[in-house]
Design an enzyme around this catalytic site. Structure first.
Site, PDB file in Angstrom:
ATOM      1  N   THR A   1     -18.490  35.572  -1.156  1.00 55.06           N
ATOM      2  CA  THR A   1     -18.565  35.188  -2.576  1.00 55.06           C
ATOM      3  C   THR A   1     -19.766  34.261  -2.724  1.00 55.06           C
ATOM      4  O   THR A   1     -20.058  33.481  -1.827  1.00 55.06           O
ATOM      5  CB  THR A   1     -17.284  34.477  -3.043  1.00 55.06           C
ATOM      6  N   GLY A   2     -20.468  34.388  -3.837  1.00 55.14           N
ATOM      7  CA  GLY A   2     -21.622  33.521  -4.020  1.00 55.14           C
ATOM      8  C   GLY A   2     -22.689  34.193  -4.848  1.00 55.14           C
ATOM      9  O   GLY A   2     -22.415  35.151  -5.578  1.00 55.14           O
TER      10      GLY A   2
ATOM     11  N   GLY B   1     -23.829  43.112  -8.067  1.00 56.71           N
ATOM     12  CA  GLY B   1     -23.872  42.004  -7.115  1.00 56.71           C
ATOM     13  C   GLY B   1     -23.653  42.474  -5.685  1.00 56.71           C
ATOM     14  O   GLY B   1     -23.700  43.670  -5.381  1.00 56.71           O
ATOM     15  N   ASP B   2     -23.386  41.518  -4.813  1.00 63.14           N
ATOM     16  CA  ASP B   2     -23.204  41.841  -3.394  1.00 63.14           C
ATOM     17  C   ASP B   2     -21.816  42.399  -3.085  1.00 63.14           C
ATOM     18  O   ASP B   2     -21.650  43.136  -2.106  1.00 63.14           O
ATOM     19  CB  ASP B   2     -23.411  40.581  -2.544  1.00 63.14           C
TER      20      ASP B   2
ATOM     21  N   THR C   1     -15.095  35.389  -7.541  1.00 57.77           N
ATOM     22  CA  THR C   1     -14.798  36.641  -6.849  1.00 57.77           C
ATOM     23  C   THR C   1     -13.612  36.463  -5.907  1.00 57.77           C
ATOM     24  O   THR C   1     -13.410  35.374  -5.353  1.00 57.77           O
ATOM     25  CB  THR C   1     -16.049  37.052  -6.048  1.00 57.77           C
TER      26      THR C   1
ATOM     27  N   ARG D   1     -26.598  45.234 -13.798  1.00 50.42           N
ATOM     28  CA  ARG D   1     -26.714  44.406 -12.585  1.00 50.42           C
ATOM     29  C   ARG D   1     -25.521  44.641 -11.633  1.00 50.42           C
ATOM     30  O   ARG D   1     -24.371  44.668 -12.048  1.00 50.42           O
ATOM     31  CB  ARG D   1     -26.781  42.948 -13.014  1.00 50.42           C
TER      32      ARG D   1
HETATM   33  N1  ASP Z   1     -20.931  37.411  -5.455  1.00 49.57           N
HETATM   34  C1  ASP Z   1     -20.590  37.760  -6.813  1.00 49.57           C
HETATM   35  C2  ASP Z   1     -21.760  38.425  -7.463  1.00 49.57           C
HETATM   36  O1  ASP Z   1     -22.879  38.021  -7.242  1.00 49.57           O
HETATM   37  C3  ASP Z   1     -20.204  36.591  -7.626  1.00 49.57           C
HETATM   38  C4  ASP Z   1     -19.043  35.815  -7.069  1.00 49.57           C
HETATM   39  O2  ASP Z   1     -18.955  35.631  -5.861  1.00 49.57           O
HETATM   40  O3  ASP Z   1     -18.224  35.346  -7.856  1.00 49.57           O
HETATM   41  O4  ASP Z   1     -21.549  39.323  -8.248  1.00 49.57           O
END
Ligand code: ASP
Length: 358
Positions: free
Chosen positions: A248-249, A227-228, A197, A225
């Site tokens: 990111t995570g 994400g955050d 991300t 789905r």
């Molecule tokens: N945080 C992002 C998600 O869960 C993934 C990422 O950080 O690459 O969609």
């Protein structure tokens, strides 16, 4: 200083006047970007790959810092850096984003303005070249904050934003990751070893802050789905009273902790409602209130680290970048590495990948 300790100190504060960015101190700007966190170790990168990542981060950092130095807005700096990273196939955003279980690419993005907490977010878009700019259009339109899937695409039809076929975002390496995930029944992080991300946070010379995040999410994601990254408060948050954060995570954990807003809220509470912040211990052991702009670097770092520790306690990993009203640009992550860069008017300039700090 731990958060709990800081709160205890606030209870014994003595007053001092607030100071605005346009007040007595020199106006400051600061800027930070990330390109994902994960198992990013020197041993797993070739020198060529490392050079390419550093150059990409440097170019995105330069795009934002040039705007801020010239008096441009935090929002402009954030979108300038993120659109670059969205076009770069090395990162999991825009072109080069990961594949869904069904072999398509669905983007998530959010943008937030710290002045009034105006926000725009989109999820599951598939033809908008720069999802961060669609998030910006949602914010400008102002009727809604968060648009999804087909509706977000219909909204995009009403803008002048560039559209491309979904296949334009595809890359061979991401396709191989999906195939491996399916064949070996792996998790998204097992195949990619990192979250890719991208995000940016900025403080401009007017004292305004902004945050933005853009992603393809996780390899093999299903069932719509989300994400955050596009969830305001989880992966993205900005509030002039406290900070601007992009994460990111492992998104599911970042949503549960409400990471970005949690960091800002803790900093705001430490700061108090009158624009001041508990900062220094007097020789008598009292806490003198310092201007919000003096929000201590160490204190903000500790708050970010503490919130990331909560993510880890629940089983998640990842990282955040933040800027504070004091002009600091901060990284925090609990993975071996994070693609990251920061620059401030005080002369900090750093592009880094690994956990050891370089
Ligand atoms: N945080 C992002 C998600 O869960 C993934 C990422 O950080 O690459 O969609």
């Amino acid at each position: 200083m731990r958060f709990q300790f800081a709160l205890a100190l606030v209870a014994t504060m003595i007053a001092a006047p607030a100071m605005a960015q346009d007040g007595a101190g020199e106006p400051r700007w600061s800027f930070a970007i990330h390109g994902g966190a994960g198992t990013i170790e020197r041993a797993s990168m070739t020198p060529e790959q490392e050079t390419e990542y550093r150059a990409a981060l440097d170019a995105a950092l330069t795009a934002g810092e040039d705007i801020l130095r010239d008096g441009g807005s935090a929002l402009e700096a954030v979108t300038a850096a993120i659109t670059r990273l969205e076009d770069d196939p090395k990162f999991n955003a825009g072109r080069g984003a990961v594949f869904t279980w069904d072999g398509t690419i669905e983007h998530d993005a959010a943008l937030m303005d710290g002045r009034d907490r105006a926000s725009g977010a989109v999820t599951g878009t598939s033809t908008v070249r720069h999802p961060i700019l669609l998030a910006q259009e949602v914010m400008r339109d102002g009727r809604h904050v968060f648009l999804s899937g087909a509706g977000a695409e219909t909204f995009a039809d009403r803008t002048d934003l560039e559209r491309v076929p979904n296949a334009w975002f595809r890359t061979e390496s991401r396709l191989r990751s999906l195939e491996r995930l399916k064949a070996e029944q792996l998790s998204a992080i097992d195949v990619d070893y990192k979250y890719g991300t991208v995000g940016a946070v900025a403080l401009d010379l007017e004292g305004n802050m902004a945050a933005g995040t853009s992603t393809g999410g996780l390899t093999g994601k299903r069932w719509g789905r989300i994400g955050d990254a596009p969830v305001i408060g989880a992966g993205t948050y900005a509030d002039n009273r406290s900070c601007a954060v992009s994460a990111t995570g492992a998104g599911e954990y970042f949503i549960r902790v409400g990471v970005a807003q949690e960091i800002c809220t803790r900093l705001r509470i430490i700061g108090g409602d009158d624009g001041t912040v508990a900062h220094t211990l007097t020789p008598q052991g009292q806490v003198a209130l310092a201007p919000r702009e003096a929000l201590d670097l160490e204190m903000a770092q500790d708050v970010a680290d503490d919130v990331l520790a909560e993510v880890e306690e629940l089983g998640g990993d990842g990282g955040v970048i933040l800027v504070t009203p004091a002009g600091d640009a901060i990284f925090s992550f609990n993975t071996p590495g994070m693609y990251r860069a920061r620059s401030t008017s005080a002369g900090v300039r750093e592009v880094a990948i690994y956990g050891e700090g370089d």
